[in-house]
Enzyme design. Structure first.
Site, PDB file in Angstrom:
ATOM      1  N   ARG A   1      11.597  -7.514   6.792  1.00  0.00           N
ATOM      2  CA  ARG A   1      11.641  -6.055   6.721  1.00  0.00           C
ATOM      3  C   ARG A   1      12.507  -5.479   7.828  1.00  0.00           C
ATOM      4  O   ARG A   1      12.484  -5.954   8.953  1.00  0.00           O
ATOM      5  CB  ARG A   1      10.210  -5.518   6.823  1.00  0.00           C
ATOM      6  CG  ARG A   1      10.052  -4.059   6.503  1.00  0.00           C
ATOM      7  CD  ARG A   1       8.599  -3.734   6.180  1.00  0.00           C
ATOM      8  NE  ARG A   1       7.676  -4.181   7.217  1.00  0.00           N
ATOM      9  CZ  ARG A   1       6.345  -4.064   7.112  1.00  0.00           C
ATOM     10  NH1 ARG A   1       5.816  -3.515   6.016  1.00  0.00           N
ATOM     11  NH2 ARG A   1       5.563  -4.470   8.087  1.00  0.00           N
TER      12      ARG A   1
ATOM     13  N   ARG B   1      11.192  -3.901  13.428  1.00  0.00           N
ATOM     14  CA  ARG B   1      10.093  -3.271  14.163  1.00  0.00           C
ATOM     15  C   ARG B   1       9.427  -4.287  15.072  1.00  0.00           C
ATOM     16  O   ARG B   1       9.328  -5.481  14.727  1.00  0.00           O
ATOM     17  CB  ARG B   1       9.062  -2.697  13.181  1.00  0.00           C
ATOM     18  CG  ARG B   1       9.620  -1.580  12.328  1.00  0.00           C
ATOM     19  CD  ARG B   1       8.548  -0.778  11.618  1.00  0.00           C
ATOM     20  NE  ARG B   1       7.543  -1.583  10.957  1.00  0.00           N
ATOM     21  CZ  ARG B   1       6.647  -1.082  10.089  1.00  0.00           C
ATOM     22  NH1 ARG B   1       6.662   0.214   9.805  1.00  0.00           N
ATOM     23  NH2 ARG B   1       5.759  -1.867   9.507  1.00  0.00           N
TER      24      ARG B   1
ATOM     25  N   ARG C   1      -1.725 -10.088  12.968  1.00  0.00           N
ATOM     26  CA  ARG C   1      -2.250  -8.941  12.231  1.00  0.00           C
ATOM     27  C   ARG C   1      -3.007  -9.385  10.980  1.00  0.00           C
ATOM     28  O   ARG C   1      -4.029  -8.803  10.604  1.00  0.00           O
ATOM     29  CB  ARG C   1      -1.113  -7.993  11.860  1.00  0.00           C
ATOM     30  CG  ARG C   1      -0.531  -7.251  13.053  1.00  0.00           C
ATOM     31  CD  ARG C   1       0.870  -6.740  12.769  1.00  0.00           C
ATOM     32  NE  ARG C   1       0.900  -5.775  11.668  1.00  0.00           N
ATOM     33  CZ  ARG C   1       2.015  -5.464  11.017  1.00  0.00           C
ATOM     34  NH1 ARG C   1       3.171  -6.041  11.350  1.00  0.00           N
ATOM     35  NH2 ARG C   1       1.980  -4.576  10.052  1.00  0.00           N
TER      36      ARG C   1
ATOM     37  N   LYS D   1       0.822  -1.215   0.000  1.00  0.00           N
ATOM     38  CA  LYS D   1       0.000   0.000   0.000  1.00  0.00           C
ATOM     39  C   LYS D   1       0.848   1.253   0.000  1.00  0.00           C
ATOM     40  O   LYS D   1       0.564   2.209  -0.721  1.00  0.00           O
ATOM     41  CB  LYS D   1      -0.929   0.021   1.222  1.00  0.00           C
ATOM     42  CG  LYS D   1      -2.016  -1.042   1.205  1.00  0.00           C
ATOM     43  CD  LYS D   1      -3.119  -0.725   2.200  1.00  0.00           C
ATOM     44  CE  LYS D   1      -2.604  -0.427   3.603  1.00  0.00           C
ATOM     45  NZ  LYS D   1      -1.957  -1.586   4.222  1.00  0.00           N
TER      46      LYS D   1
ATOM     47  N   ARG E   1     -11.225   0.231   8.514  1.00  0.00           N
ATOM     48  CA  ARG E   1     -10.860  -1.162   8.748  1.00  0.00           C
ATOM     49  C   ARG E   1     -11.968  -1.952   9.437  1.00  0.00           C
ATOM     50  O   ARG E   1     -11.766  -3.109   9.792  1.00  0.00           O
ATOM     51  CB  ARG E   1      -9.600  -1.221   9.613  1.00  0.00           C
ATOM     52  CG  ARG E   1      -8.351  -0.737   8.878  1.00  0.00           C
ATOM     53  CD  ARG E   1      -7.147  -0.818   9.773  1.00  0.00           C
ATOM     54  NE  ARG E   1      -5.926  -0.420   9.065  1.00  0.00           N
ATOM     55  CZ  ARG E   1      -4.741  -0.307   9.651  1.00  0.00           C
ATOM     56  NH1 ARG E   1      -4.620  -0.576  10.936  1.00  0.00           N
ATOM     57  NH2 ARG E   1      -3.691   0.069   8.942  1.00  0.00           N
TER      58      ARG E   1
END
Length: 611
Positions: free
Chosen positions: A197, A226, A237, A86, A162
């Site tokens: 990531r 992260r 998630r 996104k 969401r």
């Protein structure tokens, strides 16, 4: 007494990649207003710190049906699971279209970095891979959307809404997107993207250990993972995303565009660019039409009150461009209204002389141009259209049947489909049958499906509509009468079921000229229906100097029978109605009409034109 065509003796009516939360054009008072609008939100006083504002640069059940708005500028929602791309696509969209990028994730992360009260509370949810409560996020988004830069430049909502509650909140405030883009990526790819990531805490740049490694060893040494990018939390998630995805998909189903996100970023953006460019082009056309009409407001061109009546000289073949364009738009508006109102099995019957297959002239080019107008209009809304032509109905001598449609698929393929690559992107050509129904198709337009002697298209048609499910199927000038073969097989095997299925399609548009029995001229009148309005019966009236006009004679809630049409022309009251006494002239006129029609009837009977 009245014939609908010469061949039928009786009446057959059937800028950039980032955008600050407070752009330079927003005054301090506006910023103060935004904070004020948030201060009343529950969850212990919500506020945005000055530090968060200055650092926030890169902005990232029930069914609630939302329809696409038509006002300027573009309003876009983009959704997808974590690591679906996104952020990358948002950068490209903003760069190309100049929309204000609003990302709830970036707004919240800015609050966390600033150490505000709301940021600390949000941090707990985010570190656990949970969603921040709706009331906090919704208040922030609503306040941001109310600012002037958004109103002028349009907006791109990244990952919001969401939940159904968030979508409902937007709808209550009449905040509606033009398109809802969903990036679709397999779970295993998403997990790999997240777990690999890495974040550079100095520059804020995101790397990936395999797909996008750091440029130097120095950068590599300071990269961190992260807290929410562990495999366990990523899976959590993903589950949360999936639980909410269904309700959002239902909410915006009519304007949802699913994009394959498991491709190179430029390939993904090419498809998104095409969708948004078509939407933008359509908006510009609407604005241009409003300006041409002499006022600055955008009016609904489908308003029945603005309808200018039936064109004249309809027996002249070929029809003028003006006449054809009138009917194309008339059919289009009726079809759009039907689909907007949830109709899914539709039928268009337009038998102007050059589109009436019962007459000597049947101009296939005119029919194809009508189909193109309808298909491109829906494609302008980002819909994917499948235009289907009837294929061969047999082998050998029957391979070319139905002959009326021979070569029409090639005509469609060689037609001009516009400047935005609509053909093969939003419009595809196919044949009638279940195998032509693809998952990405939104609407199906079937060109003149018809039975032939000894062969029946209805079974293929039924299989196609079954495969299409709730998606709209539009029949253009179908002829689904059950024609018997020499053996009579079609008359005896499932005939009732086939005819019952054929009758299940409802007219969204109907137009037919009415003639005296056995003739193709003069035109006596016309019958018209444009959804959702009633059937309208018109009398053709000769005027001075060879001119003519069509005068509304009567309306019917359902398609009128031959007797009802005849009685209306003769001035007879309907059942339960009492005809008013309008004076001797009306009485004389009615008698003259009866006498004239009676003489026509007698002549036709003697000539064997009617039984």
């Amino acid at each position: 007494m009245i014939s609908s065509s010469g061949a039928v003796p009786s009446l057959s009516l059937t800028p950039r990649s980032t955008c600050s939360l407070y752009p330079s054009s927003v005054s301090p008072s506006s910023a103060s207003s935004l904070r004020s609008s948030l201060s009343g939100v529950s969850y212990q006083s919500l506020h945005l710190s000055g530090a968060a504002i200055s650092t926030c640069q890169k902005a990232k059940t029930k069914k609630l049906k939302v329809k696409c708005s038509v006002s300027e500028p573009l309003k876009v929602m983009i959704s997808g699971a974590p690591a679906s791309g996104k952020g990358t696509q948002c950068d490209l969209i903003v760069k190309k279209f100049g929309l204000v990028h609003i990302s709830t994730g970036d707004i919240l992360r800015a609050e966390v970095a600033a150490g505000t009260e709301i940021g600390n509370k949000a941090k707990t949810f985010m570190n656990e891979g949970q969603l921040v409560p709706d009331e906090i996020v919704t208040a922030m988004v609503n306040a941001r959307l109310s600012l002037e830069d958004v109103k002028q430049n349009g907006w791109l909502l990244d990952g919001y809404p969401r939940s159904y509650a968030q979508a409902q909140s937007l709808e209550e405030k009449k905040i509606r997107p033009d398109v809802y883009i969903v990036l679709d990526v397999p779970d295993e790819i998403l997990i790999d993207r997240c777990v690999g990531r890495r974040l550079d805490p100095t520059t804020g740049k995101i790397y990936h250990i395999k797909n996008l490694p750091p440029e130097t060893e120095e950068i590599k040494a300071r990269l961190i993972t992260r807290p929410d990018d562990t495999e366990e939390k990523v899976k959590s998630r993903l589950e949360i995303y999936k639980r909410n995805a269904y309700s959002i998909s239902e909410t915006y189903s009519s304007i949802t565009k699913k994009i394959d996100g498991n491709r190179a970023k430029n390939d993904v953006f090419t498809e998104i660019d095409s969708i948004l460019s078509q939407l933008q082009n359509k908006k510009r056309k609407v604005i241009a039409l409003a300006r041409e009409s002499g006022n600055g407001s955008i009016q609904d061109s489908s308003n029945e009150n603005s309808w200018r009546g039936i064109p004249t000289r309809l027996n002249n073949i070929p029809h003028s461009r003006e006449i054809r364009k009138y009917f194309y738009q008339d059919v289009l508006k009726a079809t759009q209204r039907s689909i907007t109102n949830g109709r899914t099995r539709l039928k268009v019957e337009i038998n102007i002389p050059e589109l009436n297959p019962e007459m000597d002239v049947y101009r296939i080019g005119t029919l194809m141009e009508l189909v193109r107008v309808i298909a491109l209009s829906f494609a302008d809304d980002g819909k994917r259209i499948k235009v289907c032509v009837q294929g061969s109905m047999g082998e050998g001598a029957l391979a070319g049947m139905p002959l009326q449609l021979a070569g029409s698929r090639k005509i469609l393929e060689f037609m001009d489909w516009g400047d935005y690559g609509a053909l093969d992107t939003f419009v595809k050509i196919g044949s009638i049958g279940a195998k032509e129904v693809d998952e990405e198709d939104d609407i199906f337009i079937l060109v003149a499906p018809q039975n032939a002697v000894g062969n029946c298209i209805i079974d293929d048609l039924r299989a196609m509509t079954d495969a299409a499910g709730p998606r709209p199927v539009i029949l253009i000038n179908p002829r689904l009468k059950d024609l018997p073969g020499s053996s009579g097989i079609m008359q005896t095997m499932g005939r009732d079921k086939r005819l019952e299925y054929a009758a299940s399609f409802e007219n969204c548009y109907f137009f037919r000229l009415l003639y005296y029995a056995g003739t193709q001229y003069p035109i006596m009148g016309a019958l018209r229906m444009s959804y959702p309005y009633p059937y309208e019966l018109y009398r053709r009236v000769d005027k001075e100097f060879g001119k003519e006009e069509y005068v509304l004679l009567s309306t019917f809630p359902e398609r009128p029978t031959s007797d009802e049409v005849n009685n209306a022309f003769l001035g007879k009251p309907r059942s339960g109605e009492v005809k008013s006494n309008s004076g001797i002239w009306d009485e004389f006129r009615g008698q003259r009409m009866v006498g004239f029609v009676s003489s026509i009837y007698q002549w036709a009977h003697e000539k064997g034109k009617i039984r």
